[in-house]
Design an enzyme around this catalytic site. Structure first.
Site, PDB file in Angstrom:
ATOM      1  N   CYS A   4       1.083  -0.797   0.004  1.00 60.82           N
ATOM      2  CA  CYS A   4      -0.217  -0.307   0.230  1.00 60.82           C
ATOM      3  C   CYS A   4       1.134   1.525  -0.160  1.00 60.82           C
ATOM      4  O   CYS A   4       1.446   1.662   1.206  1.00 60.82           O
ATOM      5  CB  CYS A   4      -0.879  -0.058   0.392  1.00 60.82           C
ATOM      6  N   CYS A   7       0.918   3.120   3.331  1.00 61.15           N
ATOM      7  CA  CYS A   7       1.404   2.793   4.244  1.00 61.15           C
ATOM      8  C   CYS A   7       2.799   2.829   4.101  1.00 61.15           C
ATOM      9  O   CYS A   7       3.384   3.161   4.986  1.00 61.15           O
ATOM     10  CB  CYS A   7       0.719   1.073   4.119  1.00 61.15           C
ATOM     11  N   HIS A 100      -8.551   7.385   2.196  1.00 61.81           N
ATOM     12  CA  HIS A 100      -7.883   8.699   1.794  1.00 61.81           C
ATOM     13  C   HIS A 100      -9.232   9.941   2.044  1.00 61.81           C
ATOM     14  O   HIS A 100     -10.311   9.756   1.045  1.00 61.81           O
ATOM     15  CB  HIS A 100      -7.361   9.261   1.584  1.00 61.81           C
TER      16      HIS A 100
HETATM   17  P1  5GP Z   1      -7.476   8.774  -5.330  1.00 57.44           P
HETATM   18  O1  5GP Z   1      -7.696   8.826  -7.124  1.00 57.44           O
HETATM   19  O2  5GP Z   1      -6.943   7.231  -4.614  1.00 57.44           O
HETATM   20  O3  5GP Z   1      -9.335   8.693  -5.173  1.00 57.44           O
HETATM   21  O4  5GP Z   1      -6.159   9.740  -5.047  1.00 57.44           O
HETATM   22  C1  5GP Z   1      -5.146   9.677  -4.756  1.00 57.44           C
HETATM   23  C2  5GP Z   1      -4.286  10.456  -4.317  1.00 57.44           C
HETATM   24  O5  5GP Z   1      -3.381  10.112  -4.739  1.00 57.44           O
HETATM   25  C3  5GP Z   1      -4.244  11.245  -5.929  1.00 57.44           C
HETATM   26  O6  5GP Z   1      -4.105  11.938  -5.616  1.00 57.44           O
HETATM   27  C4  5GP Z   1      -2.846  11.269  -6.644  1.00 57.44           C
HETATM   28  O7  5GP Z   1      -2.942  12.141  -7.103  1.00 57.44           O
HETATM   29  C5  5GP Z   1      -1.908  11.128  -5.122  1.00 57.44           C
HETATM   30  N1  5GP Z   1      -1.153  10.363  -5.140  1.00 57.44           N
HETATM   31  C6  5GP Z   1      -0.520   9.181  -5.549  1.00 57.44           C
HETATM   32  N2  5GP Z   1       0.176   8.653  -5.977  1.00 57.44           N
HETATM   33  C7  5GP Z   1       1.407   9.711  -4.535  1.00 57.44           C
HETATM   34  C8  5GP Z   1       2.532   9.930  -3.564  1.00 57.44           C
HETATM   35  O8  5GP Z   1       4.040   9.391  -4.201  1.00 57.44           O
HETATM   36  N3  5GP Z   1       2.748  10.970  -3.292  1.00 57.44           N
HETATM   37  C9  5GP Z   1       1.784  11.746  -2.538  1.00 57.44           C
HETATM   38  N4  5GP Z   1       1.792  13.160  -2.070  1.00 57.44           N
HETATM   39  N5  5GP Z   1       0.514  11.945  -3.460  1.00 57.44           N
HETATM   40  C10 5GP Z   1       0.071  10.960  -4.393  1.00 57.44           C
HETATM   41 ZN    ZN Z   2      -2.279   1.304   4.190  1.00 57.51          ZN
END
Ligand code: 5GP
Ligand code: ZN
Length: 114
Positions: A4, A7, A100
């Site tokens: 993850c 994580c 998140h």
């Molecule tokens: P989801 O698409 O699952 O709703 O949101 C995941 C978010 O995590 C995305 O907005 C993406 O830009 C962010 N994200 C992905 N990888 C990383 C990372 O390594 N560091 C940070 N700070 N954000 C990340």
């Molecule tokens: Zn996790």
């Protein structure tokens, strides 16, 4: 959860630009911001999405919500106005399967996409 991404951020294996931390929760800037302010809040205990945390760690859910309220009040985001988003499932756009909450703020945010 070994594979993850969030994580790994919690374990310090991947760096993150943290803006908030307490015993249970961290907030950090999104790596690909979709608004001038784009912060992600996560609980330190792994759950996979909003339904999972609601059903299996309701206390954790409250702790994340309290952290968001605390940070947005102290930082002025509450007065500026902000949006909370949590994507559930791939079709909604979820790409990281550790629960998140996106905190988005801008002088004027666009409406929701379709
Ligand atoms: P989801 O698409 O699952 O709703 O949101 C995941 C978010 O995590 C995305 O907005 C993406 O830009 C962010 N994200 C992905 N990888 C990383 C990372 O390594 N560091 C940070 N700070 N954000 C990340
Ligand atoms: Zn996790």
């Amino acid at each position: 959860m070994e594979d993850c991404l969030f994580c790994k951020i919690l374990k310090g294996e991947i760096p993150a630009d943290k803006v908030y931390e307490n015993e249970n929760v961290i907030g950090f800037n999104d790596i690909a911001p979709q608004a001038p302010t784009h912060i992600l809040f996560i609980h330190k205990n792994h759950t996979s999405n909003f339904n999972d945390i609601t059903n299996n760690d309701p206390e954790g859910l409250v702790q994340v919500c309290e952290a968001i309220a605390e940070h947005t009040e102290k930082s002025g985001l509450k007065d500026a106005g902000y949006r909370v988003v949590s994507n559930i499932g791939e079709t909604s756009g979820q790409s990281v399967f550790h629960t998140h909450f996106h905190i988005l703020s801008a002088p004027r945010l666009g409406r929701f996409g379709s």
